[in-house]
Design an enzyme around this catalytic site. Structure first.
Site, PDB file in Angstrom:
ATOM      1  CB  SER A  21       0.878   4.283   0.632  1.00 13.71           C
ATOM      2  OG  SER A  21      -0.228   4.692  -0.084  1.00 13.71           O
ATOM      3  CG  ASN A  22       0.591   7.276  -3.867  1.00 16.31           C
ATOM      4  OD1 ASN A  22      -0.202   8.110  -3.574  1.00 16.31           O
ATOM      5  ND2 ASN A  22       0.528   6.298  -4.220  1.00 16.31           N
ATOM      6  NE  ARG A  23       5.168  13.431   0.268  1.00 21.95           N
ATOM      7  CZ  ARG A  23       5.432  13.625   1.721  1.00 21.95           C
ATOM      8  NH1 ARG A  23       4.375  13.744   2.497  1.00 21.95           N
ATOM      9  NH2 ARG A  23       6.650  13.339   2.204  1.00 21.95           N
TER      10      ARG A  23
END
Ligand code: CTP
Length: 216
Positions: A21-23
């Site tokens: 995933s990512n921030r």
């Protein structure tokens, strides 16, 4: 007006307990959803997992992976006037999802990834969307040039670009500073809270949509 907004990150499964995933916090997309609701428009918010409260009075569709988000968007696009793609969609996803938890064994492990479908990029070219199309661009250099390339490649009416290399704005922050890139002009909105920026952006998007319809 019916407005579709994508927001938040996507989660690309590796095995039953792990994902890539990512921030992205989802704050910009949720703030935009609230801004359009405040101006009494109908909002469909298609969101990856976030820790935010669902805004009042929106139709909310939670999704996980880029593929889920793509399918939900493709289904909704024919019924909306404006589509705003704020989500930080994973560009790559694992080729295979292990059916069981991957056990620790070798010192290194290799994950093979494949490209996800570009949801924004397929809105016009594959799904035939004819409404007002807005993309976001997260860049670390050459903000205007990269955003303009995305405007053209993805057949957008507008790209909202932000420089994610600057600390305190953009990804996972409360503030943002954006450059609005359109075919004929650029407009800079200086650093402000995502909430305030969302109200400016909503007003500009509605104005541009109205003038585009007026010239059609
Ligand atoms: N986007 C999308 N589907 C994807 C990837 C991106 O809909 N699979 C959308 C994002 O929601 C955003 C825009 O495309 O509105 C640009 O995303 P960005 O990550 O900045 O650009 P990419 O097209 O992924 O290109 P790159 O990562 O190479 O800059």
């Amino acid at each position: 007006m019916k407005i579709l907004i994508t927001a938040g990150p996507t989660r690309e499964p590796i095995d039953p307990v792990r994902f890539l995933s990512n921030r992205s916090s989802g704050r910009m997309g949720y703030a935009l959803a609230r801004a359009f609701v405040k101006q009494e428009h109908q909002v469909l918010l298609i969101s990856g997992p976030t820790s935010l409260d669902v805004p009042d009075h929106v139709d909310y569709l939670p999704v996980e992976s880029a593929q889920d988000m793509h399918d939900a968007v493709a289904h909704a696009l024919p019924r909306v006037d404006i589509a705003i793609f704020c989500a930080a969609v994973a560009d790559y996803t694992p080729v295979e999802v292990a059916p069981q938890k991957i056990k620790k064994s070798d010192d290194t492990i290799t994950l093979t990834l494949k490209k996800t479908t570009d949801i924004l990029g397929s809105a016009r070219s594959v799904h035939g969307f004819t409404g007002f199309l807005v993309g976001f661009a997260a860049e670390t250099e050459h903000l205007e040039a990269h955003a303009r390339a995305k405007l053209i490649a993805k057949h957008c009416d507008m790209i909202i670009a932000n420089d994610v290399s600057q600390s305190g704005i953009g990804f996972d922050s409360h503030d943002n500073e954006v450059l609005i890139v359109e075919a004929e002009e650029n407009t800079k909105l200086p650093r402000d809270s995502k909430e305030h920026l969302a109200h400016h952006l909503a007003t500009i998007i509605l104005q541009r949509h109205a003038s585009k319809r007026g010239t059609e």
